[in-house]
Enzyme design. Structure first.
Site, PDB file in Angstrom:
ATOM      1  N   LYS A 278      64.468 -10.548   7.235  1.00 30.35           N
ATOM      2  CA  LYS A 278      65.420 -11.099   7.607  1.00 30.35           C
ATOM      3  C   LYS A 278      65.210 -10.655   8.982  1.00 30.35           C
ATOM      4  CE  LYS A 278      68.325 -14.478   4.906  1.00 30.35           C
ATOM      5  NZ  LYS A 278      70.223 -14.457   5.121  1.00 30.35           N
ATOM      6  N   GLU A 371      78.039 -26.680  -4.588  1.00 29.27           N
ATOM      7  CA  GLU A 371      79.114 -27.888  -3.920  1.00 29.27           C
ATOM      8  C   GLU A 371      79.686 -28.677  -5.636  1.00 29.27           C
ATOM      9  OE1 GLU A 371      77.257 -26.991  -0.422  1.00 29.27           O
ATOM     10  OE2 GLU A 371      76.965 -28.154  -2.269  1.00 29.27           O
ATOM     11  N   ARG A 399      79.590 -33.437  -0.550  1.00 24.27           N
ATOM     12  CA  ARG A 399      79.223 -33.078  -0.995  1.00 24.27           C
ATOM     13  C   ARG A 399      79.348 -33.407  -3.025  1.00 24.27           C
ATOM     14  NH1 ARG A 399      74.268 -28.621   0.067  1.00 24.27           N
ATOM     15  NH2 ARG A 399      72.534 -30.717  -0.140  1.00 24.27           N
TER      16      ARG A 399
END
Length: 622
Positions: A278, A371, A399
């Site tokens: 990253k 979730e 979700r």
């Protein structure tokens, strides 16, 4: 500065380049990304990490005929730049500009719209099966990050795909070294070898020859797994039915191009594991990739300025965000009650839980991008006497709706939902907006639903919710509130009771949550009564009936879809009590609202003071 990049407007033009030119193109793309995002804001670290991968994919695959499905979409800026949207990057995530995520309406190259994670494998599998049914040789590729691989849906997709013969390639972009560290020349060599046709042909051929000798076949399979397993984490993905390749260096264009070129020729489910960094190529982002994950405008040379340190006697210069108010309450409440457990589905910093995680590590749980699991995990804790607090974005709570109903509400368990990003969210647009939570929460039995109008009310509502022994939700917006001082003292509010904030004539405005401020401003000009309703469920029936009897028009206003929301609760209340007073329900319109500046988005929806006045005066004139 961008002599090569400026000549590339389509992947077809990219494929016209010599391979030797691609490293220079990668360098120019990184420079362009830093320059562009520093002016607009957006996601930076993840996009800097996928430059070579994106180049290689569009160079090897015949896009848009071949399908690329990007998971989440935080990593698609290079993809947008190479598919004709380089100039449009100047209006990234702005009103009328391009979205920060893949969007089908925006480009033929955006094959699947994303914003939530862990969907790429299922979507790409659907496209691969569609190609199979149509007799097409086109390929489908899912690009998924190591974070998104923690989502259960990703494994559902893998499980289904591995049992099929569809031509699907799953690329795991591992940018946190979370699965395997051995990346180097040997692994790159093995990846090229194992992705080649010779290896694949020999593998299938040996299986055919050895089928008549099961013990020998089993020995051969075990030997192959042992040799590959010494240097690669292949076992898990091959058990799903994939041919695993990697890990390889995701910044080595030669290795990427050779490996992808080989894989495109193979049939059936393939899995490529690449390792990337990253923030690659921008020193500030390499040093702190989390800080540069999602950024506002910044000076590209100096980087993001650090917040100045304050003396103990100094007061913070800026008012706190609702997220910060939650984080402070969570720590204070944890000090008072050892039963408190903090849970987040991979949004520690975004949900304001970093300080809690530092001071109460034994009671902090980041469950990954899962979730559904987060809510049922909380339910299990609640069954054994704990008081879980789940910090979750409104859009992500969608979700886990079944778990909220089935595992928490039906069992009437004391789980607190701290719902961040309620309402519109500005630049992140429709995929991240919390437009529906009041509607989908208020219809669930046993739920208590609160919407604070300011920062202090948010703190007191969180405390109120924690005192309940039933499911509860406190729903607050992104960003700062009106600047109300936050009292250290914790005081439970009377459940289901609002407050009359202004007394007027003819019109009564019933404001829910963030809409109190514009409602008060409109009330001043219209000489209307204004109520801070506080509770969406249970509704303050006495206050509603009082206002209905004393006024000619009731107006409900909420930063939630008008369909089935808080205004609908008021309408139901009036109907149940046989009161026929005119009712004007104001809220978000029945459409998905694209990205933009939050204040302007509210104005466009008629939810600023000016819009409220216009809507009320129009109704009075009818």
């Amino acid at each position: 500065m961008y002599s090569l990049l400026n000549t590339i407007n389509t992947p077809e033009e990219l494929r016209g380049l010599d391979r030797g030119q691609l490293p220079k193109l990668a360098d120019e793309l990184r420079e362009f990304l830093v320059e562009s995002v520093s002016k607009t804001g957006g996601h930076l670290s993840s996009n800097l990490g996928t430059v070579e991968l994106t180049i290689a994919l569009h160079y090897i695959y015949n896009t848009p005929e071949d399908k690329l499905v990007w998971d989440v979409g935080h990593q698609t800026y290079t993809h947008k730049i190479l598919t004709g949207r380089r100039e449009a990057m100047s209006k990234l995530r702005m009103a009328g500009g391009i979205a920060g995520f893949p969007k089908r309406e925006e480009s033929l190259y955006d094959t699947f719209g994303t914003g939530h994670s862990s969907t790429s494998i299922s979507a790409a599998l659907g496209m691969a099966v569609a190609a199979q049914l149509q007799g097409s040789e086109r390929r489908s590729v899912a690009i998924i990050g190591d974070g998104a691989m923690t989502g259960g849906m990703a494994f559902e997709g893998l499980n289904n795909a591995g049992a099929m013969d569809a031509n699907l390639l799953v690329i795991l972009n591992d940018n946190d070294m979370s699965i395997s560290r051995p990346v180097g020349a040997l692994n790159n060599y093995l990846a090229r070898l194992m992705s080649g046709r010779f290896y694949a042909t020999m593998r299938r051929g040996s299986e055919r020859v050895l089928k008549g000798m099961p013990p020998v076949l089993e020995f051969a399979k075990r030997a192959e797994e042992h040799v590959k397993g010494m240097v690669t984490p292949s076992t898990l993905f091959e058990e799903f039915g994939f041919n695993y390749i990697g890990p390889i260096d995701g910044h080595d264009l030669d290795v990427l191009l050779d490996t992808l070129g080989n894989l495109r020729k193979l049939t059936g489910p393939q899995f490529l594991h690449i390792v990337t960094q990253k923030g690659k190529g921008y020193a500030h982002a390499e040093e702190d990739c989390l800080l540069y994950h999602g950024v506002s405008k910044f000076d590209r040379t100096q980087g993001i300025a650090a917040k100045p340190a304050m003396n103990d006697a100094e007061e913070p210069a800026a008012k706190p965000t609702y997220t910060e108010v939650f984080g402070k309450w969570l720590c204070d409440m944890a000090e008072k009650d050892e039963r408190l457990i903090g849970i987040t589905p991979a949004m520690c910093e975004g949900s304001g839980m970093a300080e809690f995680a530092e001071h109460f590590p034994a009671r902090y749980f980041d469950v990954g991008i899962a979730e559904q699991h987060a809510l049922t995990f909380a339910a299990g804790l609640a069954c054994d006497g704990y008081k879980p607090v789940v910090a979750i974005y409104s859009t992500f709570l969608q979700r886990a709706y079944d778990q909220l109903i089935h595992d928490i509400a039906i069992q009437n368990l004391p789980v607190v939902l701290a719902i961040d990003r309620g309402g519109l969210v500005g630049a992140d647009g429709a995929t991240h907006a919390g437009s529906f939570d009041l509607s989908y929460l208020r219809c669930i039995p046993n739920m208590t639903v609160m919407a604070p109008a300011d920062e202090n009310e948010c703190r007191q509502m969180l405390y109120t919710a924690f005192q309940l022994n039933t499911p509860s939700a406190v729903r607050y917006p992104r960003g700062c509130g009106p600047g109300m001082a936050v009292r250290q003292e914790l005081r439970a509010l009377p459940v289901g009771k609002g407050e009359l904030r202004r007394e007027g004539k003819r019109v009564a405005i019933l404001a829910f949550g963030t809409m109190l401020a514009p409602a008060l401003a409109a009330g001043e000009q219209l000489n209307a009564s204004v109520a801070n309703m506080r509770f969406v469920k249970p509704l303050d029936v006495d206050l509603v009936l009082h206002l209905a009897r004393e006024h000619e028009l009731l107006v409900t206003v909420e930063e939630n879809t008008a369909q089935g929301g808080a205004g609908s609760a008021v309408a139901e209340c009036l109907q149940q009590h046989g009161i026929a007073v005119p009712l004007l329900q104001l809220g978000l319109p029945d459409r998905f609202i694209e990205q933009g500046e939050h204040g302007q988005m509210l104005a466009d929806c008629g939810l600023d003071a000016k819009g409220l006045i216009a809507s009320i005066e129009k109704r009075l004139a009818e």
